[in-house]
Design a protein around this motif. Structure first.
Motif: not given
Length: 130
Positions: A6-10, A12-18, A61-64
């Protein structure tokens, strides 16, 4: 462990959206492939990595907040992968961009058309209009 996934996925997702996040992720995953190797076997490994990265990039990603927002943020960065100057890196990045475009077009054709295909074909369209 699940918490590490979960942490790695989070992260990775944060980095992708920068800004330039897609390129950073692709560079990180593809590092060490494509330069030399055992011919067909190295090329197959390279293609599998490219396809794996494409699947990551095509997944919202779920964060989006929304799929539309994700495509708006990531698709211009995917198109930028087509303009890398270094020949070895360019080949890998073009493979990732192509595979991602195909994956996104299959999963969400309208969004892929709006955020990938229309910008990609805009110069051709302008030339054909004159």
């Amino acid at each position: 462990p699940a918490w590490l996934q979960r942490l790695c996925g989070q992260l990775l997702s944060e980095r992708l959206m920068r800004p330039n996040g897609v390129q950073a992720v692709v560079r990180g995953v593809m590092e060490g492939t494509g330069a030399g190797g055992a011919g067909a076997e190295a090329a197959a490994v390279d293609w599998r990595k490219c396809d794996a990265v494409a699947k990551i990039l095509a997944s919202c990603p779920q964060q989006c907040l929304s799929l539309e927002d994700y495509y708006w943020l990531v698709c211009p960065q995917i198109l930028d992968l087509l303009h890398i100057q270094d020949k070895v890196t360019a080949r890998q990045f073009q493979r990732v961009a192509t595979s991602t475009l195909l994956t996104m077009a299959r999963q969400h054709p309208q969004l892929a058309e709006k955020h990938l295909l229309q910008p990609l074909l805009a110069p051709l369209r302008r030339c054909s209009e004159t």
